[in-house]
Design an enzyme around this catalytic site. Structure first.
Site, PDB file in Angstrom:
ATOM      1  N   SER A 183      43.525  30.842  40.475  1.00 36.40           N
ATOM      2  CA  SER A 183      43.123  29.790  39.699  1.00 36.40           C
ATOM      3  C   SER A 183      43.077  30.011  38.127  1.00 36.40           C
ATOM      4  O   SER A 183      42.530  30.888  37.750  1.00 36.40           O
ATOM      5  CB  SER A 183      41.662  28.919  39.827  1.00 36.40           C
ATOM      6  OG  SER A 183      41.733  28.511  41.143  1.00 36.40           O
ATOM      7  N   ARG A 240      47.720  31.372  47.343  1.00 34.75           N
ATOM      8  CA  ARG A 240      47.163  32.272  48.385  1.00 34.75           C
ATOM      9  C   ARG A 240      46.463  31.279  49.451  1.00 34.75           C
ATOM     10  O   ARG A 240      46.136  30.077  49.329  1.00 34.75           O
ATOM     11  CB  ARG A 240      45.976  33.216  47.941  1.00 34.75           C
ATOM     12  CG  ARG A 240      44.874  32.805  46.994  1.00 34.75           C
ATOM     13  CD  ARG A 240      43.658  33.679  46.901  1.00 34.75           C
ATOM     14  NE  ARG A 240      43.709  34.942  46.535  1.00 34.75           N
ATOM     15  CZ  ARG A 240      43.677  35.405  45.258  1.00 34.75           C
ATOM     16  NH1 ARG A 240      43.345  34.448  44.176  1.00 34.75           N
ATOM     17  NH2 ARG A 240      43.612  36.659  44.870  1.00 34.75           N
ATOM     18  N   THR A 241      46.088  31.761  50.465  1.00 33.19           N
ATOM     19  CA  THR A 241      45.688  31.332  51.461  1.00 33.19           C
ATOM     20  C   THR A 241      43.948  31.658  51.784  1.00 33.19           C
ATOM     21  O   THR A 241      43.648  32.899  51.284  1.00 33.19           O
ATOM     22  CB  THR A 241      45.867  31.473  53.057  1.00 33.19           C
ATOM     23  OG1 THR A 241      47.274  30.835  53.064  1.00 33.19           O
ATOM     24  CG2 THR A 241      45.214  30.993  54.140  1.00 33.19           C
ATOM     25  N   HIS A 242      42.891  30.400  51.533  1.00 37.62           N
ATOM     26  CA  HIS A 242      41.561  30.918  51.383  1.00 37.62           C
ATOM     27  C   HIS A 242      41.006  31.014  52.857  1.00 37.62           C
ATOM     28  O   HIS A 242      41.240  30.350  53.742  1.00 37.62           O
ATOM     29  CB  HIS A 242      40.863  29.904  50.407  1.00 37.62           C
ATOM     30  CG  HIS A 242      41.294  30.305  49.017  1.00 37.62           C
ATOM     31  ND1 HIS A 242      42.515  29.486  48.644  1.00 37.62           N
ATOM     32  CD2 HIS A 242      40.832  30.803  48.044  1.00 37.62           C
ATOM     33  CE1 HIS A 242      42.625  29.704  47.229  1.00 37.62           C
ATOM     34  NE2 HIS A 242      41.559  30.698  47.080  1.00 37.62           N
ATOM     35  N   GLU A 296      28.115  28.014  45.302  1.00 39.11           N
ATOM     36  CA  GLU A 296      26.746  28.507  45.661  1.00 39.11           C
ATOM     37  C   GLU A 296      25.710  27.838  45.162  1.00 39.11           C
ATOM     38  O   GLU A 296      25.894  26.882  44.365  1.00 39.11           O
ATOM     39  CB  GLU A 296      26.727  29.986  44.923  1.00 39.11           C
ATOM     40  CG  GLU A 296      27.526  31.362  45.468  1.00 39.11           C
ATOM     41  CD  GLU A 296      28.917  30.704  44.961  1.00 39.11           C
ATOM     42  OE1 GLU A 296      29.113  30.167  43.702  1.00 39.11           O
ATOM     43  OE2 GLU A 296      29.957  31.139  45.466  1.00 39.11           O
ATOM     44  N   SER A 320      37.723  34.326  47.043  1.00 36.16           N
ATOM     45  CA  SER A 320      39.084  35.239  47.422  1.00 36.16           C
ATOM     46  C   SER A 320      38.702  36.707  46.976  1.00 36.16           C
ATOM     47  O   SER A 320      37.656  37.336  47.001  1.00 36.16           O
ATOM     48  CB  SER A 320      40.166  34.579  46.682  1.00 36.16           C
ATOM     49  OG  SER A 320      39.946  34.801  45.350  1.00 36.16           O
ATOM     50  N   ASN A 347      33.775  29.377  34.775  1.00 40.18           N
ATOM     51  CA  ASN A 347      32.476  28.509  34.879  1.00 40.18           C
ATOM     52  C   ASN A 347      31.234  29.421  35.053  1.00 40.18           C
ATOM     53  O   ASN A 347      31.349  30.351  35.519  1.00 40.18           O
ATOM     54  CB  ASN A 347      32.589  27.447  35.758  1.00 40.18           C
ATOM     55  CG  ASN A 347      32.715  27.770  37.228  1.00 40.18           C
ATOM     56  OD1 ASN A 347      33.760  28.038  37.776  1.00 40.18           O
ATOM     57  ND2 ASN A 347      31.400  28.023  37.913  1.00 40.18           N
TER      58      ASN A 347
HETATM   59  I1  8IG Z   1      37.036  28.707  39.592  1.00 43.69           I
HETATM   60  O1  8IG Z   1      31.319  29.343  40.575  1.00 43.69           O
HETATM   61  C1  8IG Z   1      35.592  29.099  40.568  1.00 43.69           C
HETATM   62  N1  8IG Z   1      35.880  29.691  42.074  1.00 43.69           N
HETATM   63  N2  8IG Z   1      32.261  30.866  44.883  1.00 43.69           N
HETATM   64  N3  8IG Z   1      31.679  30.056  42.742  1.00 43.69           N
HETATM   65  C2  8IG Z   1      32.791  30.345  43.889  1.00 43.69           C
HETATM   66  N4  8IG Z   1      33.919  30.139  43.646  1.00 43.69           N
HETATM   67  C3  8IG Z   1      34.490  29.712  42.195  1.00 43.69           C
HETATM   68  C4  8IG Z   1      33.350  29.256  41.135  1.00 43.69           C
HETATM   69  C5  8IG Z   1      32.129  29.497  41.487  1.00 43.69           C
HETATM   70  N5  8IG Z   1      34.314  29.084  40.266  1.00 43.69           N
END
Ligand code: 8IG
Length: 263
Positions: free
Chosen positions: A32, A85-87, A184, A203, A226
């Site tokens: 991303s 990608r695959t998660h 989380e 990932s 973030n």
């Molecule tokens: I963009 O705050 C992104 N991907 N686990 N936590 C997790 N994955 C994320 C986050 C996040 N922000």
């Protein structure tokens, strides 16, 4: 069930056949926030939907890419760029998560660059962070059976040094992979912090394990989009996430372009 290594071999054969190449040298997986920065990297050789190759499926998340681009780097390497990608949270199991990595290895790659967008515990939104090590909190592994792979240096110190040649101000961090898809809780973020994590995401860690099994040298770079839950005093706003991503673009572009001259 199909043997995942044989399936990766089939995908590598299909890739070589489709583009008339005998091998790739490196692969880049875009997470991303990385798509734009990868535009115009190298001289285009060709592109196809990943789903055209054996074992890959179309992306499930709107805005996640699903293409394979082949380009020639400035140093003459053939690079495969996987735009998605695959998660693990997609629920297809671990093998599809690492299929791209195994396909790249089967096609001859020796270097893998894994990128992602993630939450920051000890890094500010907008920062690209070199992954120095990882903690796999998914409870899953791509390895089946007695494959006692050494993970002392999952992320190559040589490649991290190369990235720092390009951008000396790059921070380093420890990436914790959670299963997702929920972000989380603040308590989970505190747990990640206590055990040494500085980044949280969904990932990369499983892919890096599969890459080490395949003998690839791995570079991991996170874009903090973030603050992880409970870390910032303000609740996260989507506008801030988008803004952090935008502000980071020139740095990400410069970093990838610089790597493209060196890999
Ligand atoms: I963009 O705050 C992104 N991907 N686990 N936590 C997790 N994955 C994320 C986050 C996040 N922000």
């Amino acid at each position: 069930m199909d043997d995942p290594y044989a399936l990766a071999g089939d995908a590598a054969d299909a890739l070589r056949g489709r583009f008339g190449i005998d091998r790739i040298d490196l692969a880049l997986v875009l997470g991303s926030g990385w798509a734009q920065a990868s535009q115009g990297l190298g001289e285009p050789i060709g592109e196809c939907p990943l789903a055209d190759l054996p074992g890959f499926s179309a992306p499930v998340v709107a805005g996640h890419g699903g293409a394979l681009r082949l380009v020639l780097t400035a140093s003459g390497s053939v690079a495969a760029i996987l735009t998605g990608r695959t998660h693990l949270y997609e629920g297809r199991g671990v093998a599809p998560v690492v299929h791209g990595v195994r396909t790249a290895a089967a096609a001859g790659a020796s270097t893998l660059v894994l990128t992602n967008g993630c939450g920051g515990i000890a890094h500010a939104p907008g920062a690209p962070v070199l992954i120095a090590d990882q903690i796999n909190l998914t409870g899953a592994t791509p390895l089946v059976g007695p494959r006692f792979i050494d993970l002392t240096e999952v992320y190559s110190s040589r490649l991290r040094a190369l990235a720092k040649d390009v951008d000396p101000s790059l921070e380093e961090g420890i990436y914790c992979q959670f299963h997702g898809p929920a972000y989380e809780t603040p308590a989970e973020v505190q747990m990640a912090k206590v055990i040494g994590g500085t980044l949280v995401g969904m990932s990369t860690a499983l892919e890096a394990i599969a890459a080490r099994e395949a003998g690839l040298e791995v570079l991991g770079i996170s874009l903090v989009t973030n603050a992880a839950a409970g870390i910032a005093s303000e609740p996260l706003s989507h506008a801030e996430v988008v803004e952090a991503g935008l502000v980071a673009q020139p740095r990400l572009r410069g970093l990838l372009a610089g790597l493209w001259e060196r890999l």
